[in-house]
Design a protein around this motif. Structure first.
Motif, PDB file in Angstrom:
ATOM      1  N   TYR A   1      35.908 -14.906 -11.450  1.00 64.58           N
ATOM      2  CA  TYR A   1      36.669 -13.790 -11.585  1.00 64.58           C
ATOM      3  C   TYR A   1      36.627 -13.163 -13.106  1.00 64.58           C
ATOM      4  O   TYR A   1      37.075 -12.372 -13.527  1.00 64.58           O
ATOM      5  N   GLN A   2      36.004 -13.916 -14.034  1.00 62.44           N
ATOM      6  CA  GLN A   2      35.523 -13.342 -15.372  1.00 62.44           C
ATOM      7  C   GLN A   2      36.609 -12.842 -16.007  1.00 62.44           C
ATOM      8  O   GLN A   2      36.546 -11.646 -16.137  1.00 62.44           O
ATOM      9  N   HIS A   3      37.732 -13.601 -16.368  1.00 64.46           N
ATOM     10  CA  HIS A   3      38.852 -13.250 -17.108  1.00 64.46           C
ATOM     11  C   HIS A   3      38.490 -12.780 -18.270  1.00 64.46           C
ATOM     12  O   HIS A   3      37.804 -13.302 -19.021  1.00 64.46           O
ATOM     13  N   ASP A   4      39.015 -11.569 -18.767  1.00 64.80           N
ATOM     14  CA  ASP A   4      38.734 -10.966 -20.302  1.00 64.80           C
ATOM     15  C   ASP A   4      39.252 -11.820 -21.260  1.00 64.80           C
ATOM     16  O   ASP A   4      39.076 -11.446 -22.323  1.00 64.80           O
TER      17      ASP A   4
ATOM     18  N   ALA B   1      37.868  -9.645  -2.533  1.00 70.71           N
ATOM     19  CA  ALA B   1      37.571  -8.404  -2.109  1.00 70.71           C
ATOM     20  C   ALA B   1      37.166  -7.458  -3.475  1.00 70.71           C
ATOM     21  O   ALA B   1      36.191  -6.676  -3.098  1.00 70.71           O
ATOM     22  N   VAL B   2      37.728  -7.735  -4.381  1.00 71.58           N
ATOM     23  CA  VAL B   2      37.356  -7.025  -5.660  1.00 71.58           C
ATOM     24  C   VAL B   2      35.873  -7.229  -5.862  1.00 71.58           C
ATOM     25  O   VAL B   2      35.127  -6.319  -6.206  1.00 71.58           O
ATOM     26  N   VAL B   3      35.824  -8.568  -6.285  1.00 70.99           N
ATOM     27  CA  VAL B   3      34.228  -9.258  -6.643  1.00 70.99           C
ATOM     28  C   VAL B   3      33.224  -8.682  -5.645  1.00 70.99           C
ATOM     29  O   VAL B   3      32.103  -8.398  -6.002  1.00 70.99           O
ATOM     30  N   ALA B   4      33.548  -8.632  -4.495  1.00 67.80           N
ATOM     31  CA  ALA B   4      32.443  -8.399  -3.530  1.00 67.80           C
ATOM     32  C   ALA B   4      32.194  -6.999  -3.435  1.00 67.80           C
ATOM     33  O   ALA B   4      31.019  -6.634  -3.248  1.00 67.80           O
TER      34      ALA B   4
ATOM     35  N   PHE C   1      43.391  -8.915 -14.943  1.00 68.70           N
ATOM     36  CA  PHE C   1      44.681  -9.585 -14.410  1.00 68.70           C
ATOM     37  C   PHE C   1      45.973  -9.026 -15.158  1.00 68.70           C
ATOM     38  O   PHE C   1      46.064  -8.928 -16.539  1.00 68.70           O
ATOM     39  N   ALA C   2      46.853  -8.255 -14.387  1.00 63.72           N
ATOM     40  CA  ALA C   2      48.269  -7.919 -14.961  1.00 63.72           C
ATOM     41  C   ALA C   2      48.936  -9.147 -15.153  1.00 63.72           C
ATOM     42  O   ALA C   2      49.028 -10.134 -14.202  1.00 63.72           O
ATOM     43  N   ASP C   3      49.991  -9.234 -15.886  1.00 66.48           N
ATOM     44  CA  ASP C   3      50.761 -10.456 -16.049  1.00 66.48           C
ATOM     45  C   ASP C   3      51.939 -10.154 -15.243  1.00 66.48           C
ATOM     46  O   ASP C   3      52.088  -9.203 -14.409  1.00 66.48           O
ATOM     47  N   VAL C   4      52.797 -11.208 -15.024  1.00 72.16           N
ATOM     48  CA  VAL C   4      54.026 -11.107 -13.832  1.00 72.16           C
ATOM     49  C   VAL C   4      55.444 -11.696 -14.626  1.00 72.16           C
ATOM     50  O   VAL C   4      55.326 -12.175 -15.766  1.00 72.16           O
ATOM     51  N   ASP C   5      56.328 -11.294 -14.135  1.00 73.21           N
ATOM     52  CA  ASP C   5      57.806 -11.940 -14.519  1.00 73.21           C
ATOM     53  C   ASP C   5      57.723 -13.389 -14.229  1.00 73.21           C
ATOM     54  O   ASP C   5      57.393 -13.602 -13.207  1.00 73.21           O
TER      55      ASP C   5
END
Length: 377
Positions: free
Chosen positions: A332-335, A88-91, A98-102
């Motif tokens: 998704y081209q992660h930074d 949905a974001v890329v479209a 990307f945020a990290d998670v616990d």
């Protein structure tokens, strides 16, 4: 095979479908409107804030668009989430950040989200993983309001989970989405629901979900030529139908019993697996007063995780890991930022069968096989 996910449908759903078929109208109609109203009541929100869609992914696409996300914008999401969120974001022409998670809850914290915000951030999309309500949801919502950023809640796994203050997951932000596909706690075969906080937003979503066909056209005021119409905006056709909605109404009546059965299954797993020092049970939040288990996960060393998964599957117990991290996929081209909690969770987590249709014999078999495997290590 003992399935990892499975719906539970009965005579009530069959009778409801038969009634729709007997009416000779199976498309969107009064039954779908009743399901939307019932879902709004379940959430504790106004009726005009809820509209149904063909699926939760459509809800994500619609929410991202309604949030005003444009090419060049950034949307903060977690990596361990459904691929529909990333798509949905890329479209929309935006870039997922990307945020990290616990690593235990697989949910983000306020700090995880805040560290990803930039002047280009247009929206934040969070996922209530496995039915655990994100503890910092209200704080994240407040931060988004302060920054003028839209908050979208993916609550596909949390249809009956609530925040500590009683707010239904999916209704703290600007938009919320739910799934009713064949693997979900409430299943209509397929389908979804969208919540929008802003008054009037639901009317726009309804147009976008049904070809932009409005009811305010000045054409044929005299009442003749009723076949004429107007198109207010170039919408898609992504609506639920009365067959699916009839099933949904019956499923919703059972949500309390479904939730209690899932909690009972989770407690049984906890009681019978706690002696295994080589694995970690789910965090306590999965069985607090607010959350309802959609997933049940155990964590262990990567080698044991992979070997146990094969051991169980070869013995007709299906297990899996959801969701494969999106940041590992080139699209998704992660930074390149470090995501230690995400990597740890992705490498050590395994989902055991969890659904309201699990029998005591099924639970016995799953636990017995894990016991057997444990004796080999």
């Amino acid at each position: 095979m003992i399935n990892v996910f499975q719906p539970e449908l009965g005579e009530e759903e069959l009778a409801a479908v038969k009634a729709v078929m007997a009416s000779n109208w199976t498309g969107r109609g009064k039954i779908t409107e009743q399901f939307e109203a019932a879902w709004a009541a379940h959430l504790g929100v106004e009726r005009d804030r809820v509209v149904s869609a063909t699926c939760c992914t459509e809800g994500l696409f619609q929410s991202v668009a309604a949030a005003g996300v444009k090419p060049g914008d950034e949307v903060v999401i977690t990596s361990i989430t459904f691929v529909g969120a990333g798509n949905a974001v890329v479209a929309a022409g935006a870039r997922p950040v990307f945020a990290d998670v616990d690593p235990r809850t697989l949910n983000p914290t306020l700090d995880h989200i805040a560290s990803c915000l930039t002047p280009r951030t247009r929206a934040v999309l969070i996922t209530h993983y496995g039915g655990i309500a994100i503890a910092d949801t209200q704080a994240i919502a407040a931060l988004c309001r302060e920054r003028g950023i839209a908050l979208i809640e993916d609550s596909a796994c949390a249809p009956a989970s609530r925040l500590p203050d009683g707010t239904a997951c999916g209704t703290a932000g600007d938009f919320g989405v739910w799934s009713f596909d064949s693997m979900k706690m409430i299943s209509t075969g397929d389908g979804g629901m969208i919540y929008s906080k802003a008054p009037g937003q639901n009317a726009t979503l309804s147009l976008d979900l049904y070809l932009g066909l409005g009811t305010t056209s000045a054409i044929s005021k005299t009442g003749d030529r009723w076949w004429e119409f107007d198109v207010a905006r170039p919408g898609r056709r992504a609506i639920m139908n009365d067959l699916s909605s009839a099933i949904g109404l019956e499923q919703l009546k059972k949500v309390g019993s479904f939730a209690e059965r899932r909690r009972k299954v989770a407690r049984a797993y906890n009681d019978r697996l706690k002696s295994h020092r080589w694995l970690k049970l789910p965090p306590a939040a999965l069985l607090d007063d607010h959350s309802v288990p959609y997933f049940y996960w155990v964590q262990m060393s990567p080698s044991n995780r992979n070997t146990l998964a094969s051991y169980l599957r070869e013995r007709q117990v299906y297990v899996t890991f959801r969701y494969y991290p999106l940041h590992r996929l080139p699209i998704y081209q992660h930074d390149g930022r470090d995501l230690p909690g995400t990597e740890q969770a992705a490498n050590t987590t395994l989902l055991l069968p969890m659904h309201q249709g699990l029998s005591e014999a099924d639970i016995d078999r799953v636990v017995s096989l894990i016991d057997e495997y444990g004796r080999t290590i």
